[in-house]
Design a protein around this motif. Sequence first.
Motif, mmCIF file in Angstrom:
data_model
loop_
_atom_site.group_PDB
_atom_site.id
_atom_site.type_symbol
_atom_site.label_atom_id
_atom_site.label_comp_id
_atom_site.label_asym_id
_atom_site.label_seq_id
_atom_site.Cartn_x
_atom_site.Cartn_y
_atom_site.Cartn_z
ATOM 1 N N PRO A 149 0.815 -1.219 0.000
ATOM 2 C CA PRO A 149 0.000 0.000 0.000
ATOM 3 C C PRO A 149 0.849 1.270 0.000
ATOM 4 N N ASP A 150 0.181 2.383 -0.192
ATOM 5 C CA ASP A 150 0.843 3.689 -0.161
ATOM 6 C C ASP A 150 1.363 3.946 1.253
ATOM 7 N N PRO A 151 2.661 4.212 1.429
ATOM 8 C CA PRO A 151 3.206 4.400 2.779
ATOM 9 C C PRO A 151 2.637 5.618 3.495
ATOM 10 N N VAL A 152 2.280 6.650 2.758
ATOM 11 C CA VAL A 152 1.697 7.846 3.394
ATOM 12 C C VAL A 152 0.341 7.494 3.993
ATOM 13 N N ALA A 153 -0.479 6.766 3.234
ATOM 14 C CA ALA A 153 -1.786 6.354 3.753
ATOM 15 C C ALA A 153 -1.624 5.448 4.965
ATOM 16 N N GLU A 154 -0.613 4.592 4.947
ATOM 17 C CA GLU A 154 -0.366 3.712 6.088
ATOM 18 C C GLU A 154 0.019 4.516 7.329
ATOM 19 N N ILE A 155 0.931 5.453 7.170
ATOM 20 C CA ILE A 155 1.406 6.199 8.333
ATOM 21 C C ILE A 155 0.313 7.108 8.885
ATOM 22 N N ARG A 262 -6.132 -5.254 15.183
ATOM 23 C CA ARG A 262 -6.955 -4.090 14.843
ATOM 24 C C ARG A 262 -6.204 -3.082 13.973
ATOM 25 N N ASP A 263 -4.929 -2.876 14.269
ATOM 26 C CA ASP A 263 -4.132 -1.864 13.567
ATOM 27 C C ASP A 263 -2.928 -2.523 12.907
ATOM 28 N N THR A 264 -2.707 -2.241 11.636
ATOM 29 C CA THR A 264 -1.553 -2.767 10.909
ATOM 30 C C THR A 264 -0.770 -1.615 10.297
ATOM 31 N N LEU A 265 0.496 -1.869 10.029
ATOM 32 C CA LEU A 265 1.347 -0.843 9.431
ATOM 33 C C LEU A 265 2.239 -1.520 8.389
ATOM 34 N N PHE A 266 1.688 -1.660 7.178
ATOM 35 C CA PHE A 266 2.412 -2.315 6.090
ATOM 36 C C PHE A 266 3.263 -1.279 5.355
ATOM 37 N N ILE A 267 4.501 -1.164 5.772
ATOM 38 C CA ILE A 267 5.446 -0.256 5.116
ATOM 39 C C ILE A 267 6.686 -1.072 4.781
#
Length: 311
Positions: A149-155, A262-267
């Motif tokens: 995914p888009d890293p900005v949207a992830e962060i 609940r929360d993920t951070l795919f970067i």
Amino acid sequence: MILDDFVQIDEKGLYCKYGDFYLDPKLPAKTAVITHAHADHAVSGNHDVYCTRPTASVMQLRYDRTAAKVFNIVGFNESFTIGRVTITLISAGHMLGSAQVLMEYEDTRYLYTGDYKLQPDDTCEPIEWVTTDVLITESTFADPEVIHPDPVAEIQKISSIKTNILLGAYGLGKSQRLINLISTHAPQKKILVHHRIMPINAIYQKLGIVLGPHQIYGRKLMKVQDEFVYIVPPFTFDSYIRATGVTRLFASGWKNLQVNQRDTLFISDHVDWNDILETIARTQPKQIWTLHGDGRHLKAHFNNDIFVKLL
């Protein structure tokens, strides 16, 4: 003419007999071309090392006197010769100082990518493109089902988390990228950094990289609920498995490293399936050789259009 044995894997790693050197050797070698300073690519104890200035700086920090006998510092797009092979380091976009290795021998070009990414990243040089006859590519995420995914949207997702956050991340490359992303796209967060990451941050800043506001971790600070994000390396993150009063996240492209349902951070700092296809389109290889992963999906995808060899 493409030589099938131009590079081969032995007990030390990826070896080029035509220049008598190793690419990112796993064990100490007489001559090594090192693409970047992550420990799985940059071991200590090599004699002659060819790499960029940031790579050498981090290796010297981590390994001190055993980093290498001799560092040969090479800038991007500066050609040099080892044995009978002409070599040029090309920016890889993976982390600060990361390089692809273009090798030219008897009018044939072989491009070893090392680890690389196409996503924008203000903490490192962007990837550069060159054409090649053979693309020797990492295939960590060479799977049509893996699209990052888009890293900005992830962060930006962490803006909705009002508790303090314990954020696991690799100390080199990923942590610096996260500091920059958070300070830019979630500026209300206050960034704390583990003490082992701070010396790496200092190298980045000395080399002109603007990371963004952050400070070294303080226990008293994390006891206050003030939207702190505490960035820690994996070994510390694992030791805090029972931490209370925080939301635990791990920033990675690997699904198995996501620790919060609940929360993920795919970067990710690697190419995904679409990025590999774009790389192939840009570099225009006649053959693709894969390593550091599974190249079978690429072999099936290109069928007879491009020859794919799994190293």
